[in-house]
Scaffold this motif. Structure first.
Motif, short mmCIF file in Angstrom:
data_model
loop_
_atom_site.label_atom_id
_atom_site.label_comp_id
_atom_site.label_asym_id
_atom_site.label_seq_id
_atom_site.Cartn_x
_atom_site.Cartn_y
_atom_site.Cartn_z
N GLU A 1 0.83 -1.21 0.00
CA GLU A 1 0.00 0.00 0.00
C GLU A 1 0.86 1.27 0.00
OE1 GLU A 1 -2.64 1.94 3.37
OE2 GLU A 1 -3.65 0.19 2.51
N GLN A 2 1.90 1.27 0.82
CA GLN A 2 2.81 2.43 0.87
C GLN A 2 3.54 2.61 -0.46
OE1 GLN A 2 5.03 1.11 4.30
NE2 GLN A 2 4.12 2.71 5.60
N GLU B 1 1.17 4.07 -2.88
CA GLU B 1 0.92 5.48 -2.56
C GLU B 1 2.06 6.35 -3.06
OE1 GLU B 1 1.26 7.58 1.63
OE2 GLU B 1 -0.62 6.44 1.49
N LEU B 2 3.29 5.95 -2.78
CA LEU B 2 4.45 6.71 -3.25
C LEU B 2 4.54 6.71 -4.77
CD1 LEU B 2 7.04 5.57 -0.57
CD2 LEU B 2 6.24 7.91 -0.93
N ALA C 1 2.04 6.53 -6.84
CA ALA C 1 0.98 7.42 -7.33
C ALA C 1 1.38 8.89 -7.23
CB ALA C 1 -0.31 7.16 -6.56
N GLU C 2 2.21 9.22 -6.26
CA GLU C 2 2.64 10.61 -6.04
C GLU C 2 4.00 10.90 -6.69
OE1 GLU C 2 2.63 11.06 -1.81
OE2 GLU C 2 0.46 10.86 -1.68
N ARG D 1 4.23 9.47 8.28
CA ARG D 1 3.52 8.74 7.24
C ARG D 1 3.70 7.22 7.36
NH1 ARG D 1 4.67 13.61 6.21
NH2 ARG D 1 3.42 14.92 4.84
N TYR E 1 6.45 5.50 6.90
CA TYR E 1 7.39 4.93 5.94
C TYR E 1 8.66 4.50 6.66
CZ TYR E 1 4.52 7.27 2.39
OH TYR E 1 3.47 7.68 1.60
#
Length: 118
Positions: free
Chosen positions: A20-21, A24-25, A27-28, A87, A89
């Motif tokens: 998931e992380q 997320e990274l 996607a950004e 976050r 991470y």
């Protein structure tokens, strides 16, 4: 006394990211592209997870004496750790590198500008 500007890069690598992380990274990633890198007071993060797990934060810090660069580096590393930790991470191998811009060599463009003024 003159205010000094320090450019500080805090480097490290992401560690044990969850799927998931990672998503997320990824996607950004466009917001954190190295081609958009800049030094900012709040710190600017760049990475390319498709190539490797490394990241770089770029911070602007300030001080009045050359020795202030040490405290500025600690503040930058702490800010990077806080951003990552907030976050969730995982990270490892944080290292910082600082440059006092008052001591930086003047490039060709700067030399041209200086000649025009004199």
């Amino acid at each position: 006394m003159t205010t000094r500007t320090f450019r500080i890069m805090v480097r490290g690598s992401f560690d044990a990211l969850t799927a998931e992380q990672h998503a997320e990274l990824t996607a950004e990633a466009a917001e954190h592209d190295v081609l958009q890198a800049k030094f900012t007071d709040e710190g600017h993060l760049t990475y390319d997870l498709s190539a490797r797990p490394f990241f770089t934060f770029r911070f602007l810090e300030y001080g009045e004496a050359e020795e202030d660069v040490v405290a500025a580096s600690v503040r930058a590393e702490t800010a990077a750790e806080l951003w990552l930790t907030d976050r969730g991470y995982g990270y490892k191998n944080l290292k910082s590198q600082a440059q006092d811009m008052t001591l930086a060599a003047v490039g060709a463009r700067g030399k041209q500008e200086a000649r025009k003024k004199h």
